[in-house]
Scaffold this active site. Sequence first.
Site, mmCIF file in Angstrom:
data_model
loop_
_atom_site.group_PDB
_atom_site.id
_atom_site.type_symbol
_atom_site.label_atom_id
_atom_site.label_comp_id
_atom_site.label_asym_id
_atom_site.label_seq_id
_atom_site.Cartn_x
_atom_site.Cartn_y
_atom_site.Cartn_z
ATOM 1 N N MET A 1 74.916 46.246 12.046
ATOM 2 C CA MET A 1 74.867 46.042 10.622
ATOM 3 C C MET A 1 75.834 46.948 9.879
ATOM 4 O O MET A 1 75.472 47.559 8.893
ATOM 5 C CB MET A 1 73.441 46.193 10.111
ATOM 6 C CG MET A 1 72.740 47.467 10.509
ATOM 7 S SD MET A 1 71.093 47.659 9.817
ATOM 8 C CE MET A 1 70.162 46.453 10.706
ATOM 9 N N PRO A 2 77.065 47.055 10.348
ATOM 10 C CA PRO A 2 78.009 47.885 9.591
ATOM 11 C C PRO A 2 78.485 47.203 8.314
ATOM 12 O O PRO A 2 78.526 45.980 8.214
ATOM 13 C CB PRO A 2 79.176 48.079 10.555
ATOM 14 C CG PRO A 2 78.934 47.223 11.711
ATOM 15 C CD PRO A 2 77.608 46.595 11.603
ATOM 16 N N PHE A 3 78.817 48.038 7.347
ATOM 17 C CA PHE A 3 79.487 47.612 6.129
ATOM 18 C C PHE A 3 80.827 48.331 6.105
ATOM 19 O O PHE A 3 80.884 49.547 6.292
ATOM 20 C CB PHE A 3 78.659 47.978 4.892
ATOM 21 C CG PHE A 3 79.347 47.640 3.605
ATOM 22 C CD1 PHE A 3 79.515 46.317 3.230
ATOM 23 C CD2 PHE A 3 79.834 48.632 2.779
ATOM 24 C CE1 PHE A 3 80.166 45.991 2.048
ATOM 25 C CE2 PHE A 3 80.471 48.327 1.597
ATOM 26 C CZ PHE A 3 80.633 46.991 1.222
ATOM 27 N N ASP A 38 77.861 39.434 12.075
ATOM 28 C CA ASP A 38 77.567 40.649 11.313
ATOM 29 C C ASP A 38 78.860 41.130 10.658
ATOM 30 O O ASP A 38 79.428 42.146 11.034
ATOM 31 C CB ASP A 38 76.976 41.707 12.243
ATOM 32 C CG ASP A 38 76.386 42.894 11.499
ATOM 33 O OD1 ASP A 38 76.578 42.987 10.272
ATOM 34 O OD2 ASP A 38 75.746 43.731 12.154
ATOM 35 N N THR A 72 80.110 52.125 7.161
ATOM 36 C CA THR A 72 78.732 52.586 7.078
ATOM 37 C C THR A 72 77.958 51.804 8.125
ATOM 38 O O THR A 72 78.024 50.570 8.157
ATOM 39 C CB THR A 72 78.135 52.339 5.682
ATOM 40 O OG1 THR A 72 78.965 52.987 4.712
ATOM 41 C CG2 THR A 72 76.719 52.874 5.584
#
Length: 126
Positions: A1-3, A38, A72
Site C-alpha cells: 500500500m505505498p503512496f 496497488d 510512504t
Amino acid sequence: MPFVRIYIKKGTTVEFKQQISQAVHRSLINEFAIPEDDLFQVIEEIEPRNIIYPDQYFGIQHSDNIIYIQITAKSGRSQLVKQSLYRSIGKEIYCRTQHSPEDIVIILTENSEADWSFGKGEAQLI
C-alpha cells in the site's frame, strides 16, 4: 500500500513521466511484493528554480535533472529490502530513460495500516 510522490522539473515530457512512474511501480512490485493494482502516485512538476539541492552530497554529484521520489509505505521491511528497492528504482529508471541514478533521490517514510484509508472513510486493515 505505498503512496508515491514524484517531484520532477516542469517541462518534462509525458512519456518520460510515465516511464518514471512505471519504473517506480515495477520496483515496488518486485522488491516490496505489492499487488499489481496497488498503484497510488502523484507526479508534480516543479519550476526548476523551486527544486533545491546541493551540487554534491555524500560524494554524489547532482544536476538540474534531479528527481525526488517520496514513498510512504507500511512499516516492517528490513534494511536489506529497502536497499534493494532503492537500487531497483535507480536501475529501472536508467534502463527505461538513461536518466542518471545519481540524480534520483528517494525518501521512504513508514507508518502503520491504521494510517491508511483507501475509501469509504474507513481504514482497510489487512
